[in-house]
Scaffold this active site. Structure first.
Site, PDB file in Angstrom:
ATOM      1  N   ARG A   1      -4.961  -9.696  -4.859  1.00 51.93           N
ATOM      2  CA  ARG A   1      -5.074  -8.507  -3.981  1.00 51.93           C
ATOM      3  C   ARG A   1      -4.941  -6.815  -4.780  1.00 51.93           C
ATOM      4  O   ARG A   1      -4.488  -6.960  -6.488  1.00 51.93           O
ATOM      5  CB  ARG A   1      -4.207  -7.930  -3.197  1.00 51.93           C
ATOM      6  CG  ARG A   1      -4.500  -6.933  -2.018  1.00 51.93           C
ATOM      7  CD  ARG A   1      -3.780  -6.921  -1.056  1.00 51.93           C
ATOM      8  NE  ARG A   1      -2.669  -6.616  -1.350  1.00 51.93           N
ATOM      9  CZ  ARG A   1      -1.267  -5.828  -1.170  1.00 51.93           C
ATOM     10  NH1 ARG A   1      -1.396  -6.444   1.291  1.00 51.93           N
ATOM     11  NH2 ARG A   1       0.083  -5.989  -1.240  1.00 51.93           N
TER      12      ARG A   1
ATOM     13  N   THR B   1      -0.904   6.531  15.295  1.00 52.51           N
ATOM     14  CA  THR B   1      -0.052   5.241  13.689  1.00 52.51           C
ATOM     15  C   THR B   1       0.732   4.895  14.806  1.00 52.51           C
ATOM     16  O   THR B   1       1.741   3.660  14.610  1.00 52.51           O
ATOM     17  CB  THR B   1       0.084   4.879  12.697  1.00 52.51           C
ATOM     18  OG1 THR B   1       0.442   6.097  12.655  1.00 52.51           O
ATOM     19  CG2 THR B   1      -2.090   5.336  12.521  1.00 52.51           C
ATOM     20  N   GLY B   2       1.443   5.798  15.967  1.00 55.79           N
ATOM     21  CA  GLY B   2       2.465   5.746  16.490  1.00 55.79           C
ATOM     22  C   GLY B   2       2.762   4.970  17.309  1.00 55.79           C
ATOM     23  O   GLY B   2       1.802   4.404  18.319  1.00 55.79           O
TER      24      GLY B   2
ATOM     25  N   TYR C   1      -3.149   6.842  -2.240  1.00 54.95           N
ATOM     26  CA  TYR C   1      -1.853   7.361  -0.807  1.00 54.95           C
ATOM     27  C   TYR C   1      -0.476   7.331  -2.313  1.00 54.95           C
ATOM     28  O   TYR C   1       0.109   8.082  -1.866  1.00 54.95           O
ATOM     29  CB  TYR C   1      -1.324   5.597  -0.844  1.00 54.95           C
ATOM     30  CG  TYR C   1       0.193   5.499  -0.013  1.00 54.95           C
ATOM     31  CD1 TYR C   1       0.142   6.234   0.520  1.00 54.95           C
ATOM     32  CD2 TYR C   1       1.222   4.133  -0.845  1.00 54.95           C
ATOM     33  CE1 TYR C   1       1.700   6.168   1.381  1.00 54.95           C
ATOM     34  CE2 TYR C   1       1.761   4.234  -0.033  1.00 54.95           C
ATOM     35  CZ  TYR C   1       2.958   4.949   1.159  1.00 54.95           C
ATOM     36  OH  TYR C   1       3.553   5.168   1.857  1.00 54.95           O
TER      37      TYR C   1
ATOM     38  N   THR D   1       7.494   6.834  -1.876  1.00 53.83           N
ATOM     39  CA  THR D   1       7.430   5.461  -2.054  1.00 53.83           C
ATOM     40  C   THR D   1       7.476   5.023  -3.067  1.00 53.83           C
ATOM     41  O   THR D   1       7.002   5.671  -4.649  1.00 53.83           O
ATOM     42  CB  THR D   1       5.981   5.097  -1.042  1.00 53.83           C
ATOM     43  OG1 THR D   1       5.449   4.132  -1.890  1.00 53.83           O
ATOM     44  CG2 THR D   1       4.793   6.217  -2.297  1.00 53.83           C
TER      45      THR D   1
ATOM     46  N   SER E   1      -0.878   6.181   5.225  1.00 56.15           N
ATOM     47  CA  SER E   1      -0.294   5.353   4.194  1.00 56.15           C
ATOM     48  C   SER E   1      -0.873   3.766   4.352  1.00 56.15           C
ATOM     49  O   SER E   1       0.109   2.706   3.394  1.00 56.15           O
ATOM     50  CB  SER E   1       1.654   4.631   5.170  1.00 56.15           C
ATOM     51  OG  SER E   1       1.764   4.135   6.019  1.00 56.15           O
TER      52      SER E   1
END
Ligand code: UFG
Length: 334
Positions: A289, A35-36, A141, A117, A77
């Site tokens: 959501r 994802t980077g 997560y 988080t 994440s």
């Protein structure tokens, strides 16, 4: 100090790498680029492409670069994804995390700062949220982050691992060079700015929460302030620093929330973004959501007391403005 940043090609990782590099640390990035972004790694910083969860790669990187401390930013994440593929989250965030801790132990690297988080708190019964409040994650997560936090704790107890755990609230904004470029993008500020850019409509999820204007309230922290906190935390893991434990251990992680202790509603975010971009942004109200707490505001007193950290870029205008500038400059090709 020679610091390994896992996930250093990602959003938080790459911006923090800039700060560490500017402060004179020798930084190496370990990122599998799932994802980077390769372009997010600045000149003067070496990129090792690979996973922290691969014991062989990790051992080689720690040894080759003579790493002294690790900043562990890499993780899966996405809350939604974590609910449909929990195995991946346990494999990467927990299984991979244990490989990292064990690799560090074997290599004699005894200092770590971890990106956790606010999701570990689940739906807190009151705000501002302090670090002593119960941990009750409501998604996979958050659960995997909590599990890794506990692993760090027991490593501190058994082996004297010195650690700082940061529980991030809502990170936003950009440096001149790096910003937020996720795919898919689930976060509010990039979605609002994308709607402004493309003249498309974005959706605010729900306006029937128990908040002043009915939309959710979040605590936004500028990514540059977050990076500064990591710099201070790495210093606090020095073997002679009593904040992270007595000489020779056992050590307890220092746990700090990172936020600004101020809340902004989703409608307020849109209004600020409209001022920043200079025109109206199309938006509609959609259904809630799943899993969104109404209000999440950090108490950030502890980071101030223990690390001497203070947010320098507190206004939402500044945070959204930096993200907008970065996008206007073309996202660095991302
Ligand atoms: N939202 C919208 N529309 C969008 C995107 C988001 O209305 O297109 C709303 C969300 O419903 C929520 C608020 O904007 O009310 C903030 O949502 P984000 O997805 O930007 O951020 P979250 O608060 O859900 O999550 C963030 C991090 C998590 C972290 C959490 C803790 O992404 O990793 O903060 O505060 F755990």
């Amino acid at each position: 100090m020679r610091v390994l940043v896992t996930g250093g090609a990602g959003y938080v990782g790459s911006t923090t790498v800039e700060t560490l590099h500017e402060a004179g640390h020798q930084v190496v990035v370990l990122d599998d680029l799932s994802t980077g972004h390769r372009e997010a790694v600045i000149d003067g910083v070496e990129l090792e492409v690979g996973s922290y969860g691969d014991a062989g790669t990790l051992a080689r990187v720690l040894d080759h670069h003579k790493i002294e401390a690790v900043l562990h930013c890499a993780a899966k994440s996405l809350v939604g994804e974590s609910m449909v593929d929990p195995a991946m989250y346990y494999r990467e965030n927990v299984g991979g995390g244990v490989v990292l801790l064990e690799g560090m132990r074997l290599a004699g690297v005894g200092r770590i700062v971890f990106s956790s988080t606010a999701s570990v708190y689940g739906i807190p019964d009151h705000t501002p949220v302090t670090e002593e409040m119960p941990l009750a994650p409501i998604n996979t997560y958050g659960e995997t982050k909590r599990t890794f936090e506990q692993g760090m704790r027991w490593y501190g107890n058994a082996y004297g691992l010195r650690s700082v755990i940061f529980r991030y609230f809502n990170v936003a904004g950009a440096t001149k060079r790096n910003g937020e470029a996720h795919s898919p993008e689930t976060h509010l500020i990039p979605n609002v700015l994308r709607a402004a850019e493309n003249d498309t409509e974005m959706t605010i999820f729900g306006d029937d929460f128990a908040t002043p204007d009915g939309t959710c309230v979040r605590d936004y922290i500028h990514v540059l302030d977050l990076a500064q906190a990591h710099l201070l935390a790495l210093e606090a893991t020095d073997p002679g620093d009593v904040r992270t434990g007595p000489a020779g251990g056992p050590c307890e992680p220092v746990i700090c929330n990172l936020g600004t202790s101020k809340g902004f509603s989703n409608r307020e975010v849109v209004a600020v973004a409209e001022r920043v971009v200079g025109h109206a942004i199309k938006h509609r109200i959609g259904p809630r959501r799943a899993g969104d707490p109404a209000v999440l505001i950090a108490s950030s007193a502890r980071a101030g007391e223990l690390l001497g950290w203070r947010a320098q870029h507190e206004t939402l205008e500044e945070i959204v403005g930096s993200a907008w500038e970065w996008r206007r400059r073309g996202h660095n090709g991302r």
